[in-house]
Scaffold this active site. Structure first.
Site, PDB file in Angstrom:
ATOM      1  N   CYS A 149       0.810  -1.176   0.012  1.00  0.00           N
ATOM      2  CA  CYS A 149       0.021  -0.142  -0.057  1.00  0.00           C
ATOM      3  C   CYS A 149       0.894   1.315  -0.125  1.00  0.00           C
ATOM      4  O   CYS A 149       1.639   1.595   0.989  1.00  0.00           O
ATOM      5  CB  CYS A 149      -1.104  -0.039   1.113  1.00  0.00           C
ATOM      6  SG  CYS A 149      -1.989   1.538   1.247  1.00  0.00           S
ATOM      7  N   CYS A 163      -0.445   4.109   2.417  1.00  0.00           N
ATOM      8  CA  CYS A 163      -0.418   4.141   3.880  1.00  0.00           C
ATOM      9  C   CYS A 163      -0.151   2.590   4.338  1.00  0.00           C
ATOM     10  O   CYS A 163       1.015   2.121   4.374  1.00  0.00           O
ATOM     11  CB  CYS A 163      -1.692   4.599   4.785  1.00  0.00           C
ATOM     12  SG  CYS A 163      -3.171   3.974   3.575  1.00  0.00           S
ATOM     13  N   SER A 164      -1.241   1.864   4.863  1.00  0.00           N
ATOM     14  CA  SER A 164      -1.091   0.323   5.427  1.00  0.00           C
ATOM     15  C   SER A 164      -2.095  -0.699   4.878  1.00  0.00           C
ATOM     16  O   SER A 164      -2.597  -1.298   5.887  1.00  0.00           O
ATOM     17  CB  SER A 164      -1.122   0.566   6.830  1.00  0.00           C
ATOM     18  OG  SER A 164      -1.995   1.160   7.428  1.00  0.00           O
ATOM     19  N   CYS A 165      -3.180  -0.204   3.887  1.00  0.00           N
ATOM     20  CA  CYS A 165      -4.270  -0.854   3.580  1.00  0.00           C
ATOM     21  C   CYS A 165      -3.478  -2.330   3.366  1.00  0.00           C
ATOM     22  O   CYS A 165      -2.679  -2.695   2.816  1.00  0.00           O
ATOM     23  CB  CYS A 165      -4.614  -0.446   2.144  1.00  0.00           C
ATOM     24  SG  CYS A 165      -5.455   1.207   2.650  1.00  0.00           S
TER      25      CYS A 165
HETATM   26 FE    FE Z   1      -3.375   2.093   2.843  1.00  0.00          FE
END
Ligand code: FE
Length: 220
Positions: A107, A110-112
């Site tokens: 991602c 971010c952190s998906c």
């Molecule tokens: Fe994300």
């Protein structure tokens, strides 16, 4: 926040992010947006998920071609068959490694991550280094995890979003024809579901993280 708060045991976390989350949580509780039981439910939901779910899906796909087709075409439905509740608005896409294509998940924003199936992502997945380098130099990143796709294999990097979360379906390792589904599941590491490595038959317990240089391993 009041004394004797149920999250007291994690107060030792001193990062600015942890402090910010606690402040937001306190406000949400104070303003009545969330209740403490709702927060506890959510924590329990996330704690119940782990890469073991992904390993079960992969192992079943390896032994059952029809299940594999369902996993690729209707991931939530296939997960439900194994009792994994991935329902919700987020779409899941399983990308299949083949002799011609190796898939890598990131991602960049971010952190998906497919949390409803795999739980929380590893810290390195959220690091700026991984998010930027996975797209810029995926081969170098995979090398640092102790893996490199064979010459001529195309590397497809999938950028996750808030709406679409990817998981890799690795190839079944050679020499595993005598293994049952449960034994096969044990070969499937978290890292192989992200695509920074592949399942191995011997001597790889998924601890490649320890070999990572600082550049990628650095936590948020
Ligand atoms: Fe994300």
């Amino acid at each position: 926040m009041s004394e004797g708060h149920p999250h007291e045991e994690i107060r030792h976390e001193s990062s600015p992010y942890a402090a910010r989350i606690r402040a937001i949580e306190a406000l949400l509780l104070e303003k009545g947006v969330l209740t403490e039981p709702e927060i506890q439910d959510r924590i329990a939901y996330m704690e119940a998920r782990s890469p073991a779910n992904g390993a079960r899906l992969v192992a079943r796909a390896w032994v059952d071609p029809e299940f594999k087709e369902r996993l690729l075409s209707d991931t939530k439905g296939a997960a439900q068959e194994l009792g994994i509740d991935a329902s919700g608005p987020v779409e899941f896409v399983v990308v299949e490694n083949t002799p011609a294509v190796h898939n890598l998940i990131v991602c960049t924003l971010c952190s998906c991550y497919p949390r409803a199936i795999l739980g929380r992502p590893p810290d390195w997945y959220k690091s700026f280094e991984y998010r930027s380098r996975a797209v810029r130099e995926p081969h170098a990143v995979m090398r640092e995890f102790g893996f490199e796709p064979p010459e001529g294999v195309e590397v497809a990097v999938h950028d996750s979003t808030a709406d679409i979360r990817y998981m890799v379906l690795p190839m079944r390792p050679p020499g595993t024809q005598d293994m049952n589904e449960e034994q096969l599941a044990e070969l499937v590491t978290r890292d192989s579901l992200i695509g920074v490595s592949v399942p191995a038959t011997q001597g790889n317990n998924g601890s490649a993280l320890q070999r990572l240089p600082r550049s990628v391993r650095r936590d948020t």
